[in-house]
Design a protein around this motif. Structure first.
Motif, PDB file in Angstrom:
ATOM      1  N   PHE A   9      35.816  41.632  42.235  1.00 40.16           N
ATOM      2  CA  PHE A   9      37.064  41.040  42.672  1.00 40.16           C
ATOM      3  C   PHE A   9      36.682  40.063  43.776  1.00 40.16           C
ATOM      4  O   PHE A   9      35.998  40.445  44.732  1.00 40.16           O
ATOM      5  CB  PHE A   9      38.021  42.100  43.229  1.00 40.16           C
ATOM      6  CG  PHE A   9      38.391  43.169  42.243  1.00 40.16           C
ATOM      7  CD1 PHE A   9      38.881  42.855  40.987  1.00 40.16           C
ATOM      8  CD2 PHE A   9      38.272  44.507  42.574  1.00 40.16           C
ATOM      9  CE1 PHE A   9      39.244  43.845  40.078  1.00 40.16           C
ATOM     10  CE2 PHE A   9      38.639  45.511  41.684  1.00 40.16           C
ATOM     11  CZ  PHE A   9      39.120  45.167  40.436  1.00 40.16           C
ATOM     12  N   ILE A  10      37.147  38.825  43.686  1.00 45.51           N
ATOM     13  CA  ILE A  10      36.700  37.805  44.622  1.00 45.51           C
ATOM     14  C   ILE A  10      37.883  36.948  45.053  1.00 45.51           C
ATOM     15  O   ILE A  10      38.765  36.626  44.236  1.00 45.51           O
ATOM     16  CB  ILE A  10      35.560  36.960  43.994  1.00 45.51           C
ATOM     17  CG1 ILE A  10      34.948  35.994  44.995  1.00 45.51           C
ATOM     18  CG2 ILE A  10      36.012  36.263  42.719  1.00 45.51           C
ATOM     19  CD1 ILE A  10      33.634  35.372  44.501  1.00 45.51           C
ATOM     20  N   SER A  11      37.928  36.596  46.325  1.00 45.01           N
ATOM     21  CA  SER A  11      38.983  35.719  46.819  1.00 45.01           C
ATOM     22  C   SER A  11      38.639  34.277  46.479  1.00 45.01           C
ATOM     23  O   SER A  11      37.509  33.956  46.094  1.00 45.01           O
ATOM     24  CB  SER A  11      39.140  35.878  48.332  1.00 45.01           C
ATOM     25  OG  SER A  11      38.024  35.322  49.011  1.00 45.01           O
ATOM     26  N   LEU A  12      39.599  33.395  46.661  1.00 46.59           N
ATOM     27  CA  LEU A  12      39.383  31.997  46.341  1.00 46.59           C
ATOM     28  C   LEU A  12      38.302  31.377  47.211  1.00 46.59           C
ATOM     29  O   LEU A  12      37.636  30.426  46.797  1.00 46.59           O
ATOM     30  CB  LEU A  12      40.696  31.213  46.496  1.00 46.59           C
ATOM     31  CG  LEU A  12      40.772  29.855  45.812  1.00 46.59           C
ATOM     32  CD1 LEU A  12      40.559  29.983  44.308  1.00 46.59           C
ATOM     33  CD2 LEU A  12      42.118  29.200  46.093  1.00 46.59           C
ATOM     34  N   ASP A  13      38.085  31.929  48.410  1.00 46.37           N
ATOM     35  CA  ASP A  13      37.019  31.417  49.270  1.00 46.37           C
ATOM     36  C   ASP A  13      35.745  32.256  49.179  1.00 46.37           C
ATOM     37  O   ASP A  13      34.881  32.193  50.052  1.00 46.37           O
ATOM     38  CB  ASP A  13      37.481  31.268  50.719  1.00 46.37           C
ATOM     39  CG  ASP A  13      38.063  32.539  51.326  1.00 46.37           C
ATOM     40  OD1 ASP A  13      38.444  33.462  50.563  1.00 46.37           O
ATOM     41  OD2 ASP A  13      38.164  32.620  52.564  1.00 46.37           O
ATOM     42  N   GLY A  14      35.615  33.035  48.104  1.00 51.22           N
ATOM     43  CA  GLY A  14      34.338  33.674  47.797  1.00 51.22           C
ATOM     44  C   GLY A  14      34.076  35.018  48.429  1.00 51.22           C
ATOM     45  O   GLY A  14      32.979  35.559  48.328  1.00 51.22           O
ATOM     46  N   GLY A  20      39.570  46.925  47.906  1.00 52.71           N
ATOM     47  CA  GLY A  20      40.450  48.077  47.741  1.00 52.71           C
ATOM     48  C   GLY A  20      40.683  48.868  49.004  1.00 52.71           C
ATOM     49  O   GLY A  20      41.476  49.802  49.033  1.00 52.71           O
ATOM     50  N   GLY A  21      39.979  48.521  50.072  1.00 50.55           N
ATOM     51  CA  GLY A  21      40.082  49.242  51.336  1.00 50.55           C
ATOM     52  C   GLY A  21      38.772  49.141  52.086  1.00 50.55           C
ATOM     53  O   GLY A  21      37.781  48.646  51.557  1.00 50.55           O
ATOM     54  N   GLY A  22      38.765  49.584  53.317  1.00 48.52           N
ATOM     55  CA  GLY A  22      37.539  49.513  54.122  1.00 48.52           C
ATOM     56  C   GLY A  22      37.832  49.003  55.518  1.00 48.52           C
ATOM     57  O   GLY A  22      38.948  49.146  56.023  1.00 48.52           O
ATOM     58  N   ASN A  23      36.829  48.365  56.137  1.00 48.58           N
ATOM     59  CA  ASN A  23      36.940  47.979  57.535  1.00 48.58           C
ATOM     60  C   ASN A  23      37.324  46.526  57.758  1.00 48.58           C
ATOM     61  O   ASN A  23      37.567  46.119  58.879  1.00 48.58           O
ATOM     62  CB  ASN A  23      35.616  48.261  58.260  1.00 48.58           C
ATOM     63  CG  ASN A  23      35.296  49.747  58.304  1.00 48.58           C
ATOM     64  OD1 ASN A  23      36.196  50.564  58.464  1.00 48.58           O
ATOM     65  ND2 ASN A  23      34.032  50.095  58.148  1.00 48.58           N
ATOM     66  N   THR A  30      43.375  43.142  47.230  1.00 44.71           N
ATOM     67  CA  THR A  30      43.650  42.992  45.794  1.00 44.71           C
ATOM     68  C   THR A  30      45.008  43.542  45.399  1.00 44.71           C
ATOM     69  O   THR A  30      45.622  43.062  44.445  1.00 44.71           O
ATOM     70  CB  THR A  30      42.573  43.682  44.937  1.00 44.71           C
ATOM     71  OG1 THR A  30      42.493  45.061  45.315  1.00 44.71           O
ATOM     72  CG2 THR A  30      41.223  43.017  45.109  1.00 44.71           C
ATOM     73  N   PHE A  31      45.483  44.563  46.100  1.00 46.08           N
ATOM     74  CA  PHE A  31      46.781  45.128  45.726  1.00 46.08           C
ATOM     75  C   PHE A  31      47.862  44.864  46.769  1.00 46.08           C
ATOM     76  O   PHE A  31      49.048  44.993  46.477  1.00 46.08           O
ATOM     77  CB  PHE A  31      46.671  46.636  45.439  1.00 46.08           C
ATOM     78  CG  PHE A  31      46.160  47.462  46.589  1.00 46.08           C
ATOM     79  CD1 PHE A  31      47.010  47.894  47.578  1.00 46.08           C
ATOM     80  CD2 PHE A  31      44.816  47.814  46.655  1.00 46.08           C
ATOM     81  CE1 PHE A  31      46.539  48.673  48.632  1.00 46.08           C
ATOM     82  CE2 PHE A  31      44.336  48.591  47.711  1.00 46.08           C
ATOM     83  CZ  PHE A  31      45.208  49.024  48.703  1.00 46.08           C
ATOM     84  N   GLU A  32      47.487  44.475  47.974  1.00 41.80           N
ATOM     85  CA  GLU A  32      48.497  44.203  48.994  1.00 41.80           C
ATOM     86  C   GLU A  32      49.057  42.787  48.888  1.00 41.80           C
ATOM     87  O   GLU A  32      50.207  42.536  49.255  1.00 41.80           O
ATOM     88  CB  GLU A  32      47.909  44.419  50.392  1.00 41.80           C
ATOM     89  CG  GLU A  32      47.647  45.883  50.717  1.00 41.80           C
ATOM     90  CD  GLU A  32      47.124  46.088  52.124  1.00 41.80           C
ATOM     91  OE1 GLU A  32      46.944  45.078  52.841  1.00 41.80           O
ATOM     92  OE2 GLU A  32      46.910  47.247  52.515  1.00 41.80           O
ATOM     93  N   ASP A  33      48.243  41.857  48.410  1.00 45.09           N
ATOM     94  CA  ASP A  33      48.639  40.452  48.447  1.00 45.09           C
ATOM     95  C   ASP A  33      48.949  39.848  47.081  1.00 45.09           C
ATOM     96  O   ASP A  33      49.391  38.710  46.997  1.00 45.09           O
ATOM     97  CB  ASP A  33      47.524  39.612  49.110  1.00 45.09           C
ATOM     98  CG  ASP A  33      47.278  40.038  50.552  1.00 45.09           C
ATOM     99  OD1 ASP A  33      48.268  40.188  51.281  1.00 45.09           O
ATOM    100  OD2 ASP A  33      46.123  40.220  50.928  1.00 45.09           O
ATOM    101  N   VAL A  34      48.727  40.597  45.997  1.00 43.51           N
ATOM    102  CA  VAL A  34      48.924  40.060  44.651  1.00 43.51           C
ATOM    103  C   VAL A  34      49.686  41.085  43.823  1.00 43.51           C
ATOM    104  O   VAL A  34      49.349  42.275  43.828  1.00 43.51           O
ATOM    105  CB  VAL A  34      47.570  39.731  43.980  1.00 43.51           C
ATOM    106  CG1 VAL A  34      47.781  39.200  42.575  1.00 43.51           C
ATOM    107  CG2 VAL A  34      46.784  38.728  44.817  1.00 43.51           C
ATOM    108  N   SER A  60      27.910  50.128  49.603  1.00 40.74           N
ATOM    109  CA  SER A  60      28.860  50.432  48.532  1.00 40.74           C
ATOM    110  C   SER A  60      28.657  51.848  48.010  1.00 40.74           C
ATOM    111  O   SER A  60      29.628  52.566  47.735  1.00 40.74           O
ATOM    112  CB  SER A  60      28.731  49.411  47.395  1.00 40.74           C
ATOM    113  OG  SER A  60      29.183  48.145  47.818  1.00 40.74           O
ATOM    114  N   PHE A  61      27.406  52.270  47.879  1.00 40.73           N
ATOM    115  CA  PHE A  61      27.138  53.631  47.421  1.00 40.73           C
ATOM    116  C   PHE A  61      27.774  54.641  48.377  1.00 40.73           C
ATOM    117  O   PHE A  61      28.439  55.594  47.946  1.00 40.73           O
ATOM    118  CB  PHE A  61      25.638  53.886  47.313  1.00 40.73           C
ATOM    119  CG  PHE A  61      25.274  55.275  46.883  1.00 40.73           C
ATOM    120  CD1 PHE A  61      25.279  55.624  45.542  1.00 40.73           C
ATOM    121  CD2 PHE A  61      24.943  56.239  47.815  1.00 40.73           C
ATOM    122  CE1 PHE A  61      24.964  56.920  45.139  1.00 40.73           C
ATOM    123  CE2 PHE A  61      24.627  57.532  47.424  1.00 40.73           C
ATOM    124  CZ  PHE A  61      24.631  57.869  46.081  1.00 40.73           C
TER     125      PHE A  61
END
Length: 200
Positions: A9-14, A20-23, A30-34, A60-61
């Motif tokens: 999943f990538i934003s328009l600015d890369g 999906g969550g984190g710091n 991905t789910f808050e803005d679209v 990520s692991f």
């Protein structure tokens, strides 16, 4: 060969950090803005069914291991061999995560063996079938794999949002890479799917 597929999943600015969550200050973008459109995620189901293994960076692991095993929608992923690329973790630490079938790789040469189809390399590769090796998240690893010529495909779901900062998929000082578009689709909520093979 088991092709390595960077799927993001990538934003328009890369930016690929914390979709999906984190710091990240915009974590969960991905789910808050679209607006949700299940059709946009169909590619993820296909990938999960076709995958032979998962390949992840340490961060990520460590984020996925406590969460994914309890998610029914990731049952196929959880049953796959998983490989974390790290020079700071140990195999004991990877095993202690409790995420079944997880193995440690410490060098890109190990990744190359996985990609090239090694089967007899002890317990690490013995259960890996032929098929795509998926890299989710893991932007630092993705940059290293690209620099080493170990990426075979990019599957990108581009979201109509500019985050302004965060870990990006492509390095500012990365190598020039020619891509071939093999699949594309635009969805009503503004998400764009593009699947590119790396031209050799």
């Amino acid at each position: 060969m088991r092709p390595i597929v960077i799927t993001e999943f990538i934003s328009l600015d890369g930016v690929v950090e914390a979709p999906g969550g984190g710091n990240h200050e915009h974590a969960g973008w991905t789910f808050e803005d679209v607006e949700f459109d299940p059709a946009a995620y169909e590619i993820k189901g296909r990938e999960q069914q076709d995958a032979a293994a998962l390949l992840l960076g340490r961060v990520s692991f460590e984020e996925f291991a406590p969460v994914w095993p309890s998610m029914d929608e990731f049952a196929t992923y959880n049953a796959l061999p998983k490989f974390v690329v790290s020079t700071s973790l140990t195999q004991d630490a990877v095993t202690a995560s409790g995420w079944a079938y997880s193995h440690l790789l410490t060098t890109l040469d190990d990744v190359r063996k996985l990609r090239d189809g090694a089967h007899g390399d002890g317990s690490r590769f013995s259960d890996v079938t032929d098929g795509p090796v998926l890299v989710h998240g893991s932007p630092t690893l993705a940059v290293s794999l690209a620099s080493a010529g170990l990426v075979d495909r990019y599957t990108l779901l581009t979201f109509p949002v500019i985050l302004g900062g965060g870990k990006r998929l492509f390095a500012d000082d990365g190598i020039k890479t020619r891509l071939t578009l093999v699949e594309s689709q635009q969805f009503a909520n503004g998400i764009n799917l593009a699947v590119f093979d790396v031209a050799r």
